[in-house]
Structures are given as C-alpha cells and as structure tokens.
Motif scaffolding. Sequence first.
Motif, PDB file in Angstrom:
ATOM      1  N   LEU A 108       0.829  -1.217   0.000  1.00 42.51           N
ATOM      2  CA  LEU A 108       0.000   0.000   0.000  1.00 42.51           C
ATOM      3  C   LEU A 108       0.860   1.264   0.000  1.00 42.51           C
ATOM      4  CD1 LEU A 108      -2.837  -1.072   2.482  1.00 42.51           C
ATOM      5  CD2 LEU A 108      -2.969  -0.885  -0.020  1.00 42.51           C
ATOM      6  N   VAL A 109       1.925   1.244   0.784  1.00 41.31           N
ATOM      7  CA  VAL A 109       2.817   2.407   0.812  1.00 41.31           C
ATOM      8  C   VAL A 109       3.478   2.601  -0.546  1.00 41.31           C
ATOM      9  CG1 VAL A 109       4.940   3.330   1.834  1.00 41.31           C
ATOM     10  CG2 VAL A 109       3.208   2.279   3.300  1.00 41.31           C
ATOM     11  N   HIS A 110       3.900   1.482  -1.168  1.00 45.56           N
ATOM     12  CA  HIS A 110       4.516   1.573  -2.501  1.00 45.56           C
ATOM     13  C   HIS A 110       3.512   2.085  -3.527  1.00 45.56           C
ATOM     14  CE1 HIS A 110       5.740  -0.088  -6.448  1.00 45.56           C
ATOM     15  NE2 HIS A 110       6.965   0.281  -6.051  1.00 45.56           N
ATOM     16  N   TRP A 111       2.279   1.637  -3.439  1.00 49.99           N
ATOM     17  CA  TRP A 111       1.243   2.073  -4.370  1.00 49.99           C
ATOM     18  C   TRP A 111       0.987   3.577  -4.230  1.00 49.99           C
ATOM     19  CZ3 TRP A 111      -4.199  -0.652  -4.809  1.00 49.99           C
ATOM     20  CH2 TRP A 111      -4.822  -0.233  -5.993  1.00 49.99           C
ATOM     21  N   ALA A 112       1.053   4.074  -2.991  1.00 50.81           N
ATOM     22  CA  ALA A 112       0.835   5.504  -2.751  1.00 50.81           C
ATOM     23  C   ALA A 112       2.005   6.350  -3.228  1.00 50.81           C
ATOM     24  CB  ALA A 112       0.584   5.751  -1.267  1.00 50.81           C
ATOM     25  N   GLY A 113       3.122   5.727  -3.580  1.00 48.77           N
ATOM     26  CA  GLY A 113       4.273   6.470  -4.057  1.00 48.77           C
ATOM     27  C   GLY A 113       5.161   7.017  -2.971  1.00 48.77           C
ATOM     28  N   ALA A 114       4.909   6.649  -1.732  1.00 52.29           N
ATOM     29  CA  ALA A 114       5.718   7.134  -0.622  1.00 52.29           C
ATOM     30  C   ALA A 114       6.905   6.203  -0.403  1.00 52.29           C
ATOM     31  CB  ALA A 114       4.877   7.219   0.656  1.00 52.29           C
ATOM     32  N   ALA A 115       7.879   6.717   0.349  1.00 57.34           N
ATOM     33  CA  ALA A 115       9.052   5.902   0.677  1.00 57.34           C
ATOM     34  C   ALA A 115       8.670   4.853   1.724  1.00 57.34           C
ATOM     35  CB  ALA A 115      10.172   6.797   1.209  1.00 57.34           C
ATOM     36  N   ILE A 116       9.086   3.623   1.474  1.00 54.57           N
ATOM     37  CA  ILE A 116       8.752   2.529   2.396  1.00 54.57           C
ATOM     38  C   ILE A 116       9.627   2.645   3.640  1.00 54.57           C
ATOM     39  CG2 ILE A 116       8.660   0.029   2.692  1.00 54.57           C
ATOM     40  CD1 ILE A 116       8.297  -0.204  -0.328  1.00 54.57           C
ATOM     41  N   PRO A 117       9.031   2.775   4.826  1.00 54.69           N
ATOM     42  CA  PRO A 117       9.838   2.885   6.043  1.00 54.69           C
ATOM     43  C   PRO A 117      10.708   1.648   6.244  1.00 54.69           C
ATOM     44  CG  PRO A 117       7.548   3.466   6.468  1.00 54.69           C
ATOM     45  CD  PRO A 117       7.595   2.860   5.102  1.00 54.69           C
ATOM     46  N   ARG A 118      11.935   1.885   6.641  1.00 58.43           N
ATOM     47  CA  ARG A 118      12.855   0.776   6.861  1.00 58.43           C
ATOM     48  C   ARG A 118      12.377  -0.118   8.005  1.00 58.43           C
ATOM     49  NH1 ARG A 118      19.366   1.383   8.160  1.00 58.43           N
ATOM     50  NH2 ARG A 118      19.816  -0.886   8.207  1.00 58.43           N
ATOM     51  N   LEU A 119      11.762   0.511   8.996  1.00 61.36           N
ATOM     52  CA  LEU A 119      11.270  -0.267  10.136  1.00 61.36           C
ATOM     53  C   LEU A 119      10.195  -1.250   9.705  1.00 61.36           C
ATOM     54  CD1 LEU A 119      11.353  -0.730  13.185  1.00 61.36           C
ATOM     55  CD2 LEU A 119       9.614   1.055  13.431  1.00 61.36           C
ATOM     56  N   LEU A 120       9.381  -0.873   8.717  1.00 59.84           N
ATOM     57  CA  LEU A 120       8.324  -1.771   8.230  1.00 59.84           C
ATOM     58  C   LEU A 120       8.926  -2.987   7.537  1.00 59.84           C
ATOM     59  CD1 LEU A 120       5.251  -1.999   8.061  1.00 59.84           C
ATOM     60  CD2 LEU A 120       5.355  -0.823   5.853  1.00 59.84           C
ATOM     61  N   VAL A 121       9.971  -2.777   6.769  1.00 62.54           N
ATOM     62  CA  VAL A 121      10.636  -3.900   6.099  1.00 62.54           C
ATOM     63  C   VAL A 121      11.304  -4.814   7.118  1.00 62.54           C
ATOM     64  CG1 VAL A 121      12.410  -4.536   4.420  1.00 62.54           C
ATOM     65  CG2 VAL A 121      10.982  -2.513   4.029  1.00 62.54           C
ATOM     66  N   GLN A 122      11.979  -4.231   8.109  1.00 61.29           N
ATOM     67  CA  GLN A 122      12.627  -5.033   9.137  1.00 61.29           C
ATOM     68  C   GLN A 122      11.610  -5.817   9.961  1.00 61.29           C
ATOM     69  OE1 GLN A 122      14.961  -2.187  11.314  1.00 61.29           O
ATOM     70  NE2 GLN A 122      16.712  -2.323   9.917  1.00 61.29           N
ATOM     71  N   ALA A 123      10.453  -5.211  10.210  1.00 59.79           N
ATOM     72  CA  ALA A 123       9.412  -5.916  10.968  1.00 59.79           C
ATOM     73  C   ALA A 123       8.952  -7.162  10.227  1.00 59.79           C
ATOM     74  CB  ALA A 123       8.233  -4.982  11.224  1.00 59.79           C
ATOM     75  N   THR A 124       8.876  -7.064   8.895  1.00 61.81           N
ATOM     76  CA  THR A 124       8.479  -8.235   8.109  1.00 61.81           C
ATOM     77  C   THR A 124       9.487  -9.371   8.283  1.00 61.81           C
ATOM     78  OG1 THR A 124       7.454  -6.784   6.481  1.00 61.81           O
ATOM     79  CG2 THR A 124       7.913  -9.038   5.801  1.00 61.81           C
ATOM     80  N   VAL A 125      10.768  -9.040   8.231  1.00 59.59           N
ATOM     81  CA  VAL A 125      11.816 -10.054   8.391  1.00 59.59           C
ATOM     82  C   VAL A 125      11.789 -10.619   9.802  1.00 59.59           C
ATOM     83  CG1 VAL A 125      14.296 -10.476   8.304  1.00 59.59           C
ATOM     84  CG2 VAL A 125      13.226  -8.957   6.625  1.00 59.59           C
TER      85      VAL A 125
END
Length: 275
Positions: A108-125
């Motif tokens: 959703l963040v990528h679709w909105a064109g915003a920068a993906i927070p690094r914390l969100l990516v790390q949370a997935t991992v």
Amino acid sequence: MFLPVLGPAGLPRPARLEAIPLGAAILVMATVTVLMPDVPPAQYPRAGVSVFYLAADLYLTYGIASACFFARRYARGAAPRLARGLSLASVGFAIGALGGATLIAVVLVHWAGAAIPRLLVQATVWLVFPSAILLVVGLSYPGVATRLAAARVWWQHLRTYHRLRPLWTKLHEAFPEDALSRTPRGRWDTLSVLGVHRRYYRRVIECRDGLVRISPYVARLDGPLPDRLTEALRAHARREPAPEEPMPLAIPDGGGLDDDARELVALSESLNTAS
C-alpha cells in the motif's frame, strides 16, 4: 467422530467456501497479468504491480490466519502431544499472519508512491523467521515426542531384559524346554526395536513360567525367597520329587506385564546379591 457435511459436488462445505477467496485472488492476478502492457518489467505500471501483489498478499495473510484458527480449534480436542504441537504451530501461524499484514502495508505504501519505512521492512523479516521456526517445531513436535517416548520404552525394555539375566539363567538351566524360541537370531535383532521388545516379553514370560514350575519346591522351605529359590533349584537338580502344589511367587501389585517385570527384576537382583 466429526464428519464434514458434503455438498452436491461431493466436497465439504468449508472447502467449497474456501475456494471463493482463492478464486478471487487468482482472478485478480490473472487479469492484471493479461492487461499488463508489453514493456520491460522496470516500466510496469505501479498500480498494476501493486494490485497483483496486494491480491497475493491478502490471500496469503488470509490463508495463514485461517490455518491459525483451525490449529487452535483442533488443538482443543486433540491428544496431549498433538494439542501441544498444534498450539505451538498456531502461534507461528499468528506471527506469520502479522508478517503478511506488514507485507500488505508495504504494498500500500509503494502504491501511494511514498518511501517505504525501513522499520516496516525489518518488521516483516523479524516476523517471518520466528514464525517459520515455530511452525517447524510445532508441526514436528508430535512425531518427535512419540519417537522419544518409544525410545524410552525401548531402553526400559532393554535394561529390564539384562537385569532379569540372573533369574532367567538359573531357571533356564533348570527348565530349558520352556524357552519360547530356539531359532537363531539375526545380526541386527539384538538392537532392533522389535527385537528388543520381543526378547523382553519372552524373558519375562519364561521367568514367570520357571517360577511356576519351581514353586512346589519353594513351598516346603523357610526363609527369604532368594535363599529358598536357590535351594529349590538345587533340589530340582537332584531330581527330588515336588512335594507340594504350585504356589504364587513374586506376585506384583498390578496386573500388567511391566508390573510383573518389576517384581521379577527385584527378585533377580536379590538373587544375584544372595549368590
């Protein structure tokens, strides 16, 4: 026993209902794929890519959440080992569903064109790895626990078999015809699972049969049972006639074979000490 209700097509109703979100996800992904323009992947429209991954991640999260629900449901009525394994696996499924939710957020963040927070990516991992570990442990637990329990029984039978040797040796020398098996054992029979259990059962039964046959000689003697048994075996070796009817010896409190084995082991060890 629970039997699923079958619909007209012969499929359980829950399975037919589960086909709806699966079909919807496949339909959306297939439609996006067909409508995608013939350009290099780097030039694919952001909306099309986002819709494709959103459909996939939504169904992934739904499937993991459903698995968590059914694992918790069936754990309540399962056997203890299976219940513990399913409960542990359900925790892994729950964490995996949270990981799927973070993937949806990333799309959703990528679709909105915003920068993906690094914390969100790390949370997935951080969520994926513990989820996978808990799933492996939970789904493996019932089988591993069963094998460990079987190994404990195997070890107990092996130890009991050897601890009965003093008693069995004396009784077998007096009554060799009571041996249940006179066929030679195979090379791996000594340590095989079935071989250990089989020899354990035979030794317990042969010891009990020998005690029944020697009991008339024991009945006329006084003193501790190991001493009386030793003297009775000597009398039998001298071919003295049995003066009494058979009498119960080393009777266990319980009625199981393992209870009988424990009583025979106590007699065997006391007999070994007395001799």
